[in-house]
Design an enzyme around this catalytic site. Structure first.
Site, mmCIF file in Angstrom:
data_model
loop_
_atom_site.group_PDB
_atom_site.id
_atom_site.type_symbol
_atom_site.label_atom_id
_atom_site.label_comp_id
_atom_site.label_asym_id
_atom_site.label_seq_id
_atom_site.Cartn_x
_atom_site.Cartn_y
_atom_site.Cartn_z
ATOM 1 C CG ASP A 150 -0.182 0.027 2.532
ATOM 2 O OD1 ASP A 150 0.800 -0.742 2.646
ATOM 3 O OD2 ASP A 150 -0.561 0.774 3.444
ATOM 4 C CD GLU A 151 -0.858 4.792 2.984
ATOM 5 O OE1 GLU A 151 -1.818 5.530 3.279
ATOM 6 O OE2 GLU A 151 0.018 4.449 3.816
ATOM 7 C CB ALA A 152 4.146 1.917 -3.357
#
Length: 532
Positions: free
Chosen positions: A346-348
């Site tokens: 997530d949230e890369a």
């Protein structure tokens, strides 16, 4: 329990209550009036207060079964795990009753609690429970069903059964017939041990709470930018340096391999599968600080102790990155008998889109080679995920739909209803509110199978409640944020959707309070619940 929490257990209980309006109480085909209940009324029958609500519950009206010093627990099931379920239940009862309660293969007592194989199919986790004056019988096809039947039986006993000291009182069990099985295969709770570290004792305590409500997945968030929490012998600085601190800059900690295996075994004894998460390619500052070669420029950043996310990424184009990932995942797979490896994803935001797809595809191949099932946050849908990949939805319905279109199966963790780090209201002394306030009714009043339009219930594995710990520092605060919301999620995952209502459920939830008090666990005394 940590004793230096800014919130004492008594402070959790609060003092606010509200008048209770009359409400119908529906369980399966049985309806009973609750119109006589008031705030201080303790008359709600235990037979009507089981959580999760059974698929069918019928009070039979006969005399109760009396648990006595002469009661024996008899196991007649071929699976060795059935005896384990019986032994664990007997241990719970012995603490509060002081009775010997021998576990044996044949009955020699005029009264017995029977753990037996069912003569009718009950599914992998289903059970049948019958209470008569001379016999309590839990029957199930599989040992897991016996365990879940025992959890329902536990709630039919007086609340003092949860005490850790002997209580001198009668132990009646009301006459009842239950036929039950879960709606969803995945009923999960996530504990973030990366932002603030929680040790073996604290994690076991968390397991005890969730196991009582038939939760069957424990998702452990083992790494993040603020800390790496599992020993990896081939990369020792991940734990010794990357795990040395936490949010606020206070000392962190990590699980040795023996610690982690102890947790996995403890969970398995309660029919809970551990789902370990090693978050990649973002949320990795602890790893980057421990090994500079994992950075694109070869320079290690400082350890990070803030609570907000920071934009970092593993070096996607370096071979050592994949050697690191393979070593870590191989080690974790060898320590985890369950079928799942959660790769985060997530949230890369610091990873280019093309690089992200390349990375997830390669990590997916490593996990598959290890014979494990890939689990990842909703963002992994942008890669070439294999059909059947378990995708954890948390915010973006478009990403969830895209994952389903590729054959993914959804774990439902909508942040507005299922993130237990979110405050109950503006007065909650811990937690965040970026997704909005989530009081008890909010956490209960949604449906995992129909939450996302155009996604079928067959594409949903079940619900999971993540508890992130950016400002959750102690196990007392973990309990405060978990209870009373977690029983509701357990019911969403277990019970049929038909007939479920908040107006009915809140009475059953209120009846849990004496049990939590007897267990010595804290909770938030929401004014939405008619506490006894």
């Amino acid at each position: 329990m940590t004793t230096d929490s800014p919130l004492s257990r008594r402070a959790f209980l609060g003092s606010a209550t509200a008048a209770v309006a009359a409400a119908p109480f529906l369980l399966g085909e049985t309806q009973a009036a609750a119109s006589s209940l008031t705030v201080n009324d303790r008359s709600l029958p235990s037979v009507l207060s089981v959580i999760p609500r059974p698929a069918m519950l019928t009070p039979t009206g006969g005399p109760p079964f009396q648990l006595t010093p002469h009661t024996a627990i008899v196991v007649r099931h071929p699976d060795p795990a059935a005896r384990q379920a019986a032994e664990q239940f007997a241990e719970l009862l012995r603490r509060s009753t002081g009775f010997p309660l021998p576990v044996q293969g044949e009955g020699g007592s005029p009264q017995a609690i029977l753990f037996a194989v069912s003569d009718e199919p009950t599914g992998a986790e289903g059970y049948r429970l019958d209470v008569t004056p001379g016999l309590v019988a839990i029957r199930a096809t599989a040992a897991a069903g016996l365990h879940y039947g025992a959890q329902s039986l536990r709630q039919l006993l007086p609340p003092e059964i949860e005490s850790t000291t002997v209580q001198a009182r009668p132990w009646p069990i009301p006459a009842v017939h239950i036929v039950d099985e879960p709606r969803f295969v995945w009923r999960g709770a996530m504990l973030d041990v990366a932002r603030h570290f929680f040790g073996v004792t604290e994690v076991k305590r968390f397991i005890d709470v969730i196991a009582a409500y038939k939760i069957n997945r424990l998702h452990l968030h083992l790494s993040d930018s603020q800390g790496w929490r599992l020993e990896i012998p081939s990369w020792p600085r991940l734990a010794t340096y990357g795990g040395s601190t936490e949010v606020d800059g206070t000392p962190g900690g990590y699980f040795t391999q023996a610690d982690y295996q102890e947790i996995v075994e403890y969970a398995a004894q309660r029919f809970i599968t551990v789902v370990p998460e090693l978050d990649m390619p973002a949320h990795v500052n602890a790893a980057l600080a421990s090994y500079p070669e994992l950075n694109e420029d070869g320079v290690a950043p400082a350890l990070y102790t803030g609570y907000k996310g920071i934009q970092v990424s593993l070096a996607i184009d370096k071979d050592i990155t994949y050697r690191f990932a393979e070593d870590v995942l191989t080690t974790v797979a060898s320590l985890t008998p369950g079928p799942y490896l959660h790769i985060g994803g997530d949230e890369a935001l610091a990873t280019a889109a093309a690089d992200y797809r390349l990375f997830i595809n390669r990590i997916q191949q490593i996990v598959q080679t290890l014979g494990k099932q890939v689990v990842g946050w909703e963002e992994i849908n942008t890669a070439d995920i294999a059909s059947g990949t378990h995708v954890q939805y948390w915010a973006d319905v478009k990403k969830a739909r895209a994952a389903v279109a590729k054959g993914g199966k959804l774990i439902m963790s909508p942040c507005k209803q299922a993130y237990y780090d979110q405050q109950y209201n503006a007065d909650t002394p811990v937690g965040l509110n970026w997704a909005g306030y989530t009081d008890v009714q909010d956490a209960y009043s949604w449906d995992p199978g129909s939450y996302i339009a155009d996604v079928s219930e067959t594409d949903v594995l079940g619900p999971e409640a993540p508890l992130w710990t950016e400002n959750i520092r102690t196990d007392a605060e973990v309990e405060f944020m978990t209870l009373p919301r977690m029983p509701g999620l357990a019911e969403l995952g277990w019970s049929p959707a038909a007939g479920r209502s908040w107006d009915e459920y809140r009475y059953r939830l209120a009846a849990q309070e004496p049990r939590w008090t007897a267990m010595g666990v804290g909770y938030y005394r929401s004014t939405e619940v008619p506490w006894q």
